[in-house]
Write a protein that holds these residues in place. Structure first.
Motif, PDB file in Angstrom:
ATOM      1  N   ALA A 292       0.864  -1.121   0.055  1.00  0.00           N
ATOM      2  CA  ALA A 292       0.004  -0.046   0.089  1.00  0.00           C
ATOM      3  C   ALA A 292       0.988   1.248  -0.064  1.00  0.00           C
ATOM      4  O   ALA A 292       0.523   2.069  -0.552  1.00  0.00           O
ATOM      5  CB  ALA A 292      -0.806  -0.096   1.222  1.00  0.00           C
ATOM      6  N   SER A 293       2.137   1.137   0.832  1.00  0.00           N
ATOM      7  CA  SER A 293       2.828   2.626   0.768  1.00  0.00           C
ATOM      8  C   SER A 293       3.439   2.581  -0.593  1.00  0.00           C
ATOM      9  O   SER A 293       3.334   3.829  -1.040  1.00  0.00           O
ATOM     10  CB  SER A 293       3.868   2.083   1.887  1.00  0.00           C
ATOM     11  N   VAL A 294       3.925   1.711  -1.167  1.00  0.00           N
ATOM     12  CA  VAL A 294       4.622   1.909  -2.640  1.00  0.00           C
ATOM     13  C   VAL A 294       3.726   2.358  -3.561  1.00  0.00           C
ATOM     14  O   VAL A 294       3.680   3.202  -4.293  1.00  0.00           O
ATOM     15  CB  VAL A 294       5.245   0.740  -2.932  1.00  0.00           C
ATOM     16  N   THR A 295       2.431   1.958  -3.494  1.00  0.00           N
ATOM     17  CA  THR A 295       1.523   2.046  -4.349  1.00  0.00           C
ATOM     18  C   THR A 295       0.715   3.756  -4.189  1.00  0.00           C
ATOM     19  O   THR A 295       0.689   4.602  -5.327  1.00  0.00           O
ATOM     20  CB  THR A 295       0.250   1.042  -4.416  1.00  0.00           C
TER      21      THR A 295
ATOM     22  N   TYR B  41       5.919  -1.806  -9.393  1.00  0.00           N
ATOM     23  CA  TYR B  41       4.997  -2.910  -9.485  1.00  0.00           C
ATOM     24  C   TYR B  41       5.500  -4.268  -8.905  1.00  0.00           C
ATOM     25  O   TYR B  41       4.922  -4.942  -8.224  1.00  0.00           O
ATOM     26  CB  TYR B  41       4.827  -3.077 -10.789  1.00  0.00           C
ATOM     27  N   PHE B  42       6.927  -4.494  -9.105  1.00  0.00           N
ATOM     28  CA  PHE B  42       7.549  -5.692  -8.618  1.00  0.00           C
ATOM     29  C   PHE B  42       7.576  -5.644  -7.075  1.00  0.00           C
ATOM     30  O   PHE B  42       7.433  -6.849  -6.520  1.00  0.00           O
ATOM     31  CB  PHE B  42       9.012  -5.737  -9.262  1.00  0.00           C
ATOM     32  N   VAL B  43       7.859  -4.309  -6.569  1.00  0.00           N
ATOM     33  CA  VAL B  43       8.057  -4.494  -5.280  1.00  0.00           C
ATOM     34  C   VAL B  43       6.558  -4.702  -4.460  1.00  0.00           C
ATOM     35  O   VAL B  43       6.446  -5.341  -3.647  1.00  0.00           O
ATOM     36  CB  VAL B  43       8.331  -3.032  -4.619  1.00  0.00           C
ATOM     37  N   SER B  44       5.588  -3.969  -4.888  1.00  0.00           N
ATOM     38  CA  SER B  44       4.267  -4.081  -4.713  1.00  0.00           C
ATOM     39  C   SER B  44       3.568  -5.744  -4.869  1.00  0.00           C
ATOM     40  O   SER B  44       3.042  -6.283  -4.023  1.00  0.00           O
ATOM     41  CB  SER B  44       3.302  -3.177  -5.424  1.00  0.00           C
TER      42      SER B  44
ATOM     43  N   MET C 265      11.916 -15.249   1.573  1.00  0.00           N
ATOM     44  CA  MET C 265      12.772 -14.413   2.186  1.00  0.00           C
ATOM     45  C   MET C 265      13.756 -13.706   1.085  1.00  0.00           C
ATOM     46  O   MET C 265      14.165 -12.543   1.331  1.00  0.00           O
ATOM     47  CB  MET C 265      13.524 -15.070   3.303  1.00  0.00           C
ATOM     48  N   PHE C 266      14.091 -14.585   0.132  1.00  0.00           N
ATOM     49  CA  PHE C 266      15.045 -14.181  -0.980  1.00  0.00           C
ATOM     50  C   PHE C 266      14.307 -12.922  -1.761  1.00  0.00           C
ATOM     51  O   PHE C 266      14.967 -11.856  -1.929  1.00  0.00           O
ATOM     52  CB  PHE C 266      15.570 -15.308  -1.945  1.00  0.00           C
ATOM     53  N   LEU C 267      13.017 -13.231  -2.062  1.00  0.00           N
ATOM     54  CA  LEU C 267      12.397 -12.304  -2.749  1.00  0.00           C
ATOM     55  C   LEU C 267      11.923 -10.922  -1.976  1.00  0.00           C
ATOM     56  O   LEU C 267      12.135  -9.764  -2.432  1.00  0.00           O
ATOM     57  CB  LEU C 267      11.042 -12.696  -3.446  1.00  0.00           C
ATOM     58  N   LEU C 268      11.914 -11.170  -0.733  1.00  0.00           N
ATOM     59  CA  LEU C 268      11.696  -9.827   0.086  1.00  0.00           C
ATOM     60  C   LEU C 268      12.928  -9.312   0.288  1.00  0.00           C
ATOM     61  O   LEU C 268      13.040  -7.933   0.264  1.00  0.00           O
ATOM     62  CB  LEU C 268      11.060 -10.454   1.494  1.00  0.00           C
TER      63      LEU C 268
END
Length: 220
Positions: free
Chosen positions: A29-32, A69-72, A117-120
């Motif tokens: 939500a913060s990034v969006t 978009y990737f981060v969200s 964990m890797f993706l985060l």
């Protein structure tokens, strides 16, 4: 055995999943919202320009929207995964009198923990480095500020609304790191459950083979 037939380790795991779910929602939500304040542009790794005549701030360089978009998307996928597990285990606890997990599914859970964990971690690094790059441009180009957070109080040119850009990106980054910490705890809880299952299987194996390999007692 606790409420709804769930062992206490599984219950603890669900509590941690709930924390990861909340962190995922906050991060996404913060990034969006921040992206929406800048007309859909992704300001990570961007550059801020200061107009000396009008004293307005504007975005000079922005990244591809797919980066935000990737981060969200990562945060949303983590939230959906956690919500699905919480729903599944609550349903299983209501239906079955005793909930047990096999060794194979515990191994799958460990694999998913490592992957998420890797993706985060990648997502958190993108937000951190991208925000720092943006802040460096703000400190370099805007003469009236001494910190990146001060840029939120400056006037931004339309259609930008940058009065909360630093807070939004900082909140997203913090939520990602907290989520990674929760996943470390989840991995530890799953490993404890896996050791218990392996120990129980070993005990059963010894109990089954003992009648066949027991040595006969000596006659005195």
């Amino acid at each position: 055995m606790l409420v709804m037939g769930l062992p206490w380790l599984v219950t603890l795991e669900l509590v941690l999943y709930a924390g990861c779910f909340i962190c995922g929602i906050i991060a996404a939500a913060s990034v969006t919202i921040t992206q929406g304040h800048f007309a859909g542009q992704c300001i990570l790794y961007g550059s801020i320009h200061y107009n000396t005549s009008s004293h307005f701030l504007t975005v000079e360089i922005s990244s591809s929207p797919s980066l935000c978009y990737f981060v969200s998307a990562i945060s949303v996928c983590v939230a959906i995964y956690c919500f699905s597990l919480i729903f599944f285990w609550i349903y299983a606890g209501c239906v079955d009198e005793e909930v047990k997990r096999g060794r194979m599914w515990l191994n799958v859970s460990l694999g998913m923990c490592g992957l998420l964990m890797f993706l985060l971690l990648v997502s958190g690094c993108i937000v951190r480095i991208g925000r720092d790059s943006l802040c460096l441009s703000a400190l370099h180009n805007v003469p009236s500020i001494s910190s990146c957070e001060d840029a939120q109080n400056e006037t931004w040119a339309s259609p930008y609304t940058g009065n909360e850009f630093y807070s939004g990106l900082h909140s997203s980054e913090r939520s990602v790191w907290v989520s990674i910490f929760f996943w470390l705890l989840i991995m530890a809880v799953v490993m404890v459950q896996r050791r218990q299952v392996v120990g129980e299987n070993t005990m059963w194996s010894h109990a089954e083979t003992e009648p066949f390999f027991r040595r006969p007692a000596r006659n005195l």
